[in-house]
Design a protein around this motif. Structure first.
Motif, PDB file in Angstrom:
ATOM      1  N   VAL A  82     -32.169 -45.920  18.120  1.00 12.22           N
ATOM      2  CA  VAL A  82     -33.248 -45.491  19.155  1.00 12.22           C
ATOM      3  C   VAL A  82     -34.708 -46.091  18.677  1.00 12.22           C
ATOM      4  O   VAL A  82     -35.434 -46.905  19.497  1.00 12.22           O
ATOM      5  N   GLY A 180     -32.529 -39.907  34.144  1.00 10.77           N
ATOM      6  CA  GLY A 180     -33.103 -39.178  32.844  1.00 10.77           C
ATOM      7  C   GLY A 180     -33.048 -37.780  33.209  1.00 10.77           C
ATOM      8  O   GLY A 180     -32.525 -36.779  32.502  1.00 10.77           O
ATOM      9  N   LEU A 184     -30.626 -35.042  31.283  1.00  6.30           N
ATOM     10  CA  LEU A 184     -31.188 -33.962  30.608  1.00  6.30           C
ATOM     11  C   LEU A 184     -30.789 -32.729  31.058  1.00  6.30           C
ATOM     12  O   LEU A 184     -30.269 -31.795  30.129  1.00  6.30           O
ATOM     13  N   SER A 187     -27.383 -32.149  29.096  1.00  7.55           N
ATOM     14  CA  SER A 187     -27.501 -32.179  27.628  1.00  7.55           C
ATOM     15  C   SER A 187     -28.658 -31.558  27.108  1.00  7.55           C
ATOM     16  O   SER A 187     -29.171 -31.973  25.908  1.00  7.55           O
ATOM     17  N   GLU A 192     -29.424 -34.445  20.106  1.00  9.37           N
ATOM     18  CA  GLU A 192     -29.631 -36.005  20.492  1.00  9.37           C
ATOM     19  C   GLU A 192     -30.684 -36.061  21.559  1.00  9.37           C
ATOM     20  O   GLU A 192     -31.636 -36.956  21.574  1.00  9.37           O
ATOM     21  N   SER A 193     -30.872 -35.235  22.395  1.00  8.52           N
ATOM     22  CA  SER A 193     -31.853 -35.284  23.492  1.00  8.52           C
ATOM     23  C   SER A 193     -33.406 -35.331  22.967  1.00  8.52           C
ATOM     24  O   SER A 193     -34.233 -36.040  23.808  1.00  8.52           O
ATOM     25  N   PHE A 196     -34.489 -38.499  23.337  1.00  7.38           N
ATOM     26  CA  PHE A 196     -34.943 -39.203  24.642  1.00  7.38           C
ATOM     27  C   PHE A 196     -35.704 -38.638  25.160  1.00  7.38           C
ATOM     28  O   PHE A 196     -36.584 -39.023  26.403  1.00  7.38           O
ATOM     29  N   TRP A 200     -39.142 -39.320  28.591  1.00  7.10           N
ATOM     30  CA  TRP A 200     -38.921 -38.871  29.913  1.00  7.10           C
ATOM     31  C   TRP A 200     -40.188 -38.207  30.257  1.00  7.10           C
ATOM     32  O   TRP A 200     -40.665 -38.113  31.213  1.00  7.10           O
ATOM     33  N   HIS A 228     -34.032 -47.018  26.954  1.00  5.21           N
ATOM     34  CA  HIS A 228     -33.855 -45.769  26.626  1.00  5.21           C
ATOM     35  C   HIS A 228     -32.744 -44.871  27.536  1.00  5.21           C
ATOM     36  O   HIS A 228     -31.753 -44.102  27.010  1.00  5.21           O
ATOM     37  N   TRP A 232     -29.337 -43.428  26.014  1.00  4.32           N
ATOM     38  CA  TRP A 232     -29.317 -41.712  26.480  1.00  4.32           C
ATOM     39  C   TRP A 232     -27.856 -41.703  27.235  1.00  4.32           C
ATOM     40  O   TRP A 232     -27.136 -40.760  26.873  1.00  4.32           O
ATOM     41  N   SER A 233     -27.601 -42.506  28.072  1.00  6.61           N
ATOM     42  CA  SER A 233     -26.421 -42.182  28.806  1.00  6.61           C
ATOM     43  C   SER A 233     -25.218 -42.531  27.820  1.00  6.61           C
ATOM     44  O   SER A 233     -24.177 -41.976  27.930  1.00  6.61           O
ATOM     45  N   THR A 235     -25.101 -42.187  24.883  1.00  7.73           N
ATOM     46  CA  THR A 235     -24.829 -40.868  24.067  1.00  7.73           C
ATOM     47  C   THR A 235     -24.174 -39.717  24.453  1.00  7.73           C
ATOM     48  O   THR A 235     -23.305 -38.956  23.710  1.00  7.73           O
TER      49      THR A 235
END
Length: 280
Positions: A82, A180, A184, A187, A192-193, A196, A200, A228, A232-233, A235
């Motif tokens: 990332v 996002g 969010l 998650s 892991e969030s 990211f 956001w 990102h 993010w998606s 993950t």
């Protein structure tokens, strides 16, 4: 519950940093002459992605970088993938923002320039570099070769899709924030969030200025948001969902090479309303 509060805290912190950084960053870009005419031919600060990278790194250092040495959060491979993608795509976009030639548009234009004129454009360099970034990041996430191919194509197309949307104030940010926010919500309790949610929050803080056409994301900003959103998606979403979104991205790029996305949006009452919402 503790992790969800940590993630929310990182989001609020990034919004606060973003509100300060938007004003300071816009003034800095203007003072250094990093400006460009927008769709109304008004000269405003551009390539704001470079500022967002610095703000993102600061937020991640405070909310993730230092605590990571004391608490097990997520795999190192994801962390460095990332961070690498963040810096690399923003830099490639910045090159196109500041040194780019507007004569060549789309994948076809950059390829034809390389084949016919033997000239590598900044857009072509961005495409080649972005493809390599996508391939390297996919290698950090994939478990087998077929998955790596899908992930690499997905990251590359999502990164470029946000760039294609960045033709009117707020359009790119709205798409990123919508995706996002959904990610969010699903998650919030995952460590892991934390990688990211800082971007956001920065994007949310920038939205008002972008809608008012006071700053432009530029390729550096739209590419940053795109990569990102892709990572993010990848993950959190299941592989089947990724395949569905990938199919839509392929269709979207096919359409964009032949038609105007802006005209398509303007012809739709619903999409036009969403596109103009909040714009001054």
């Amino acid at each position: 519950m503790t992790m969800a509060l940590w993630v929310l805290g990182a989001a609020l912190f990034s919004v606060a940093v973003g509100r300060w950084g938007t004003s300071a960053g816009g003034s800095f870009l203007s003072s250094k002459g990093v400006t460009a005419p927008n769709f109304r031919n008004e000269v405003i600060p551009t390539s704001f992605g470079g500022v967002m990278v610095l703000l993102y790194m600061f937020v991640v250092l405070v909310s993730v970088g230092i605590p990571k040495f004391f608490f097990p959060l997520f795999p190192d491979a994801l962390f460095f993938a990332v961070l690498f993608a963040t810096g690399a795509v923003a830099f490639l976009g910045w090159l196109d923002d500041t040194l780019g030639d507007a004569r060549h548009k789309g994948f076809r234009g950059h390829i034809l320039s390389l084949v016919r004129e033997k000239q590598l454009t900044t857009g072509g360099l961005k495409a080649l570099g972005g493809g390599m970034v996508a391939a390297l990041c996919a290698a950090a996430l994939a478990r087998e070769f077929a998955e790596w191919l899908v992930f690499a194509l997905y990251i590359a197309l999502m990164t470029n899709w946000l760039n294609l949307l960045d033709l009117r104030p707020g359009r790119c940010l709205k798409f990123y924030l919508a995706g996002g926010t959904l990610l969010l919500a699903f998650s919030l309790d995952r460590a892991e969030s934390l990688l990211f949610v800082p971007l956001w929050g920065l994007a949310l803080a920038l939205l008002k200025e972008d809608l008012a056409a006071k700053v432009m994301l530029g390729d550096s900003g739209s590419n940053l948001l795109g990569v990102h959103l892709a990572l993010w998606s990848l993950t959190f979403l299941p592989f089947r969902a990724i395949l569905v979104v990938l199919a839509l991205l392929i269709l979207g790029h096919y359409y964009a090479e032949r038609h105007s996305i802006t005209k398509r949006i303007e012809r739709s009452r619903f999409l036009g309303y969403l596109d103009r919402l909040g714009r001054q």
